[in-house]
Design a protein around this motif. Structure first.
Motif, PDB file in Angstrom:
ATOM      1  N   ILE A 180      16.398  30.103  30.144  1.00 18.37           N
ATOM      2  CA  ILE A 180      16.288  31.295  31.057  1.00 18.37           C
ATOM      3  C   ILE A 180      14.673  31.608  31.180  1.00 18.37           C
ATOM      4  CG2 ILE A 180      16.793  33.867  31.367  1.00 18.37           C
ATOM      5  CD1 ILE A 180      19.342  33.171  29.355  1.00 18.37           C
ATOM      6  N   VAL A 181      14.377  31.943  32.406  1.00 19.03           N
ATOM      7  CA  VAL A 181      13.143  32.340  32.683  1.00 19.03           C
ATOM      8  C   VAL A 181      12.828  33.717  32.517  1.00 19.03           C
ATOM      9  CG1 VAL A 181      11.303  32.581  34.673  1.00 19.03           C
ATOM     10  CG2 VAL A 181      13.026  30.568  34.624  1.00 19.03           C
ATOM     11  N   LEU A 182      11.814  33.965  31.510  1.00 19.39           N
ATOM     12  CA  LEU A 182      11.683  35.380  30.916  1.00 19.39           C
ATOM     13  C   LEU A 182      10.480  35.812  31.867  1.00 19.39           C
ATOM     14  CD1 LEU A 182      11.854  35.182  27.262  1.00 19.39           C
ATOM     15  CD2 LEU A 182      13.671  35.557  28.697  1.00 19.39           C
TER      16      LEU A 182
ATOM     17  N   VAL B 263      20.165  24.375  38.282  1.00 24.19           N
ATOM     18  CA  VAL B 263      20.279  25.847  38.141  1.00 24.19           C
ATOM     19  C   VAL B 263      21.839  26.208  37.931  1.00 24.19           C
ATOM     20  CG1 VAL B 263      20.304  27.954  39.300  1.00 24.19           C
ATOM     21  CG2 VAL B 263      18.022  26.395  39.587  1.00 24.19           C
ATOM     22  N   LYS B 264      22.168  26.913  36.872  1.00 26.49           N
ATOM     23  CA  LYS B 264      23.497  27.169  36.555  1.00 26.49           C
ATOM     24  C   LYS B 264      23.991  28.500  37.143  1.00 26.49           C
ATOM     25  CE  LYS B 264      24.713  24.855  32.746  1.00 26.49           C
ATOM     26  NZ  LYS B 264      24.970  24.311  31.615  1.00 26.49           N
TER      27      LYS B 264
ATOM     28  N   ALA C 170      14.573  27.008  40.374  1.00 24.62           N
ATOM     29  CA  ALA C 170      14.523  26.932  39.066  1.00 24.62           C
ATOM     30  C   ALA C 170      13.186  27.855  38.351  1.00 24.62           C
ATOM     31  CB  ALA C 170      14.644  25.783  38.482  1.00 24.62           C
ATOM     32  N   SER C 171      12.354  28.342  39.134  1.00 26.46           N
ATOM     33  CA  SER C 171      11.187  28.903  38.631  1.00 26.46           C
ATOM     34  C   SER C 171      11.094  30.530  38.868  1.00 26.46           C
ATOM     35  CB  SER C 171      10.042  28.294  39.250  1.00 26.46           C
ATOM     36  OG  SER C 171      10.108  27.002  39.391  1.00 26.46           O
ATOM     37  N   GLN C 172      12.432  30.984  39.233  1.00 29.18           N
ATOM     38  CA  GLN C 172      12.406  32.565  39.525  1.00 29.18           C
ATOM     39  C   GLN C 172      12.880  33.227  38.175  1.00 29.18           C
ATOM     40  OE1 GLN C 172      11.553  33.541  42.306  1.00 29.18           O
ATOM     41  NE2 GLN C 172      11.890  31.933  43.899  1.00 29.18           N
ATOM     42  N   LEU C 173      12.559  34.375  38.208  1.00 27.46           N
ATOM     43  CA  LEU C 173      12.939  35.207  37.022  1.00 27.46           C
ATOM     44  C   LEU C 173      14.326  35.347  36.861  1.00 27.46           C
ATOM     45  CD1 LEU C 173      10.684  37.092  35.473  1.00 27.46           C
ATOM     46  CD2 LEU C 173      11.237  38.924  36.858  1.00 27.46           C
ATOM     47  N   PHE C 174      14.860  35.391  35.700  1.00 22.59           N
ATOM     48  CA  PHE C 174      16.213  35.523  35.276  1.00 22.59           C
ATOM     49  C   PHE C 174      17.092  34.246  35.262  1.00 22.59           C
ATOM     50  CE2 PHE C 174      15.206  39.594  37.250  1.00 22.59           C
ATOM     51  CZ  PHE C 174      15.416  40.399  35.797  1.00 22.59           C
ATOM     52  N   CYS C 175      16.404  33.185  36.006  1.00 21.87           N
ATOM     53  CA  CYS C 175      17.095  31.743  36.290  1.00 21.87           C
ATOM     54  C   CYS C 175      17.673  31.418  35.001  1.00 21.87           C
ATOM     55  CB  CYS C 175      16.298  30.722  37.206  1.00 21.87           C
ATOM     56  SG  CYS C 175      17.056  29.386  37.355  1.00 21.87           S
ATOM     57  N   TYR C 176      18.701  30.657  34.976  1.00 22.64           N
ATOM     58  CA  TYR C 176      19.431  30.023  34.066  1.00 22.64           C
ATOM     59  C   TYR C 176      19.710  28.592  34.421  1.00 22.64           C
ATOM     60  CZ  TYR C 176      23.281  28.425  30.837  1.00 22.64           C
ATOM     61  OH  TYR C 176      24.257  28.060  30.115  1.00 22.64           O
ATOM     62  N   ALA C 177      19.068  27.674  33.829  1.00 19.70           N
ATOM     63  CA  ALA C 177      19.298  26.221  34.334  1.00 19.70           C
ATOM     64  C   ALA C 177      19.118  25.066  33.125  1.00 19.70           C
ATOM     65  CB  ALA C 177      17.817  25.985  35.210  1.00 19.70           C
ATOM     66  N   ASP C 178      19.577  23.952  33.340  1.00 22.24           N
ATOM     67  CA  ASP C 178      19.308  22.801  32.686  1.00 22.24           C
ATOM     68  C   ASP C 178      18.031  22.374  33.062  1.00 22.24           C
ATOM     69  OD1 ASP C 178      21.292  22.467  30.468  1.00 22.24           O
ATOM     70  OD2 ASP C 178      22.616  21.750  32.028  1.00 22.24           O
ATOM     71  N   TYR C 179      17.127  22.147  32.124  1.00 21.85           N
ATOM     72  CA  TYR C 179      15.799  21.625  32.311  1.00 21.85           C
ATOM     73  C   TYR C 179      15.600  20.534  31.613  1.00 21.85           C
ATOM     74  CZ  TYR C 179      14.684  26.592  33.883  1.00 21.85           C
ATOM     75  OH  TYR C 179      14.584  27.836  34.436  1.00 21.85           O
ATOM     76  N   ILE C 180      14.901  19.626  32.266  1.00 21.06           N
ATOM     77  CA  ILE C 180      14.127  18.357  31.690  1.00 21.06           C
ATOM     78  C   ILE C 180      12.847  18.415  31.724  1.00 21.06           C
ATOM     79  CG2 ILE C 180      13.997  15.627  31.605  1.00 21.06           C
ATOM     80  CD1 ILE C 180      16.900  15.590  32.954  1.00 21.06           C
ATOM     81  N   PHE C 181      12.116  18.321  30.579  1.00 18.42           N
ATOM     82  CA  PHE C 181      10.538  18.590  30.291  1.00 18.42           C
ATOM     83  C   PHE C 181       9.937  17.314  29.860  1.00 18.42           C
ATOM     84  CE2 PHE C 181      12.297  22.681  29.067  1.00 18.42           C
ATOM     85  CZ  PHE C 181      11.975  23.483  30.028  1.00 18.42           C
ATOM     86  N   VAL C 182       8.856  16.943  30.055  1.00 19.48           N
ATOM     87  CA  VAL C 182       8.106  16.158  29.582  1.00 19.48           C
ATOM     88  C   VAL C 182       6.926  16.785  29.035  1.00 19.48           C
ATOM     89  CG1 VAL C 182       6.452  15.530  31.676  1.00 19.48           C
ATOM     90  CG2 VAL C 182       6.971  13.939  29.923  1.00 19.48           C
ATOM     91  N   LYS C 183       6.481  16.376  27.595  1.00 20.12           N
ATOM     92  CA  LYS C 183       5.536  17.073  27.214  1.00 20.12           C
ATOM     93  C   LYS C 183       4.280  16.178  27.210  1.00 20.12           C
ATOM     94  CE  LYS C 183       4.204  19.710  22.821  1.00 20.12           C
ATOM     95  NZ  LYS C 183       4.323  20.113  21.468  1.00 20.12           N
TER      96      LYS C 183
END
Ligand SMILES: [Zn+2]
Length: 254
Positions: free
Chosen positions: A9-11, A75-76, A50-63
């Motif tokens: 979730i985007v805080l 986005v869910k 997926a970069s908006q406030l409150f957005c709830y999503a499944d993310y794939i990240f690379v570090k």
């Protein structure tokens, strides 16, 4: 490079460069994360929603080195209805700021994550007053952090709620519980509290958050919860939250 998938979730976010955004994402299994959404502010970016406030999503990240970069997002729920209404947005932002204070980096918190999801759903789609939704979240969060207030008896002398003069009860934020009239002079942070408010607090602490829809708050209970929970949270967090001043502002506008 290592890829991994998590819900989030985007805080909060900060815009930088021409079209990038640094997000603070809350993941149930990794806690708070600083995440780069590259190019997400370009009009046709796949990452915009997926970069908006409150957005709830499944993310794939690379570090990459110390930075997490979003490579994919599904986005869910965008909880768009929160962003669409000034009052919901104000309380929603306050709820996100509290969550940010409560979660640590690299430390998962499933209970808080699912509680936040349910609260955001109520805020977006429910009929309940946004202020009441925020109070329920605040009290549940206080409990989750290990500061459940003592509401059965006076924390100074131990006399039970039934034996107290119910017109003269106080809540001490430094002691985290109710104080009777006899002991009130010994604590200097006792806020007036009525029995109805104490009963509402007990009910909230005992209820499943899914039942939030059954709650009805009188104006007096709402006002007492407002200053008591806010003062108690300041005591716990160690500082007042900036989002409080927005809440005062919209209250004065009413
Ligand atoms: Zn007492």
């Amino acid at each position: 490079m290592k890829y991994f998938r998590t819900q989030g979730i985007v805080l909060r976010y900060t815009n930088f460069k021409e079209a990038d955004r640094m997000l603070t994402v809350f993941s149930p299994d990794r806690g708070k994360m600083q995440v780069l959404a590259r190019g997400c502010r370009k009009p046709r970016s796949r990452l915009l929603a997926a970069s908006q406030l409150f957005c709830y999503a499944d993310y794939i990240f690379v570090k990459s080195k110390e930075i997490y970069i979003i490579t994919q997002a599904d986005v869910k729920d965008s909880f768009y209805d929160i962003r669409n209404d000034m009052e919901r947005l104000t309380y929603g932002t306050h709820i996100l700021a509290l969550t940010e204070e409560a979660v640590n980096y690299e430390e998962g918190n499933f209970r808080l994550f699912y509680m936040l999801l349910q609260i955001l759903a109520y805020l977006a789609y429910g009929e309940i007053n946004p202020e009441d939704v925020a109070h329920v979240f605040e009290l549940k969060l206080i409990d989750l952090l290990g500061y459940r207030p003592a509401l059965d008896r006076c924390i100074a002398c131990g006399s039970g709620l039934e034996q107290m003069n119910s017109n003269k009860l106080y809540f001490s934020t430094s002691q985290g519980g109710i104080v009777c009239n006899n002991c009130h002079s010994r604590v200097n942070d006792g806020y007036t509290i009525h029995k109805n408010t104490i009963q509402t607090m007990r009910f909230i602490l005992g209820m499943d958050i899914k039942r939030l829809g059954v709650l009805k708050f009188s104006r007096m209970v709402r006002n007492e919860l407002d200053y008591i929970l806010s003062a108690y949270l300041n005591e716990i967090i160690g500082k007042p939250l900036k989002t409080r001043s927005f809440i005062e502002h919209i209250k004065n506008e009413r």
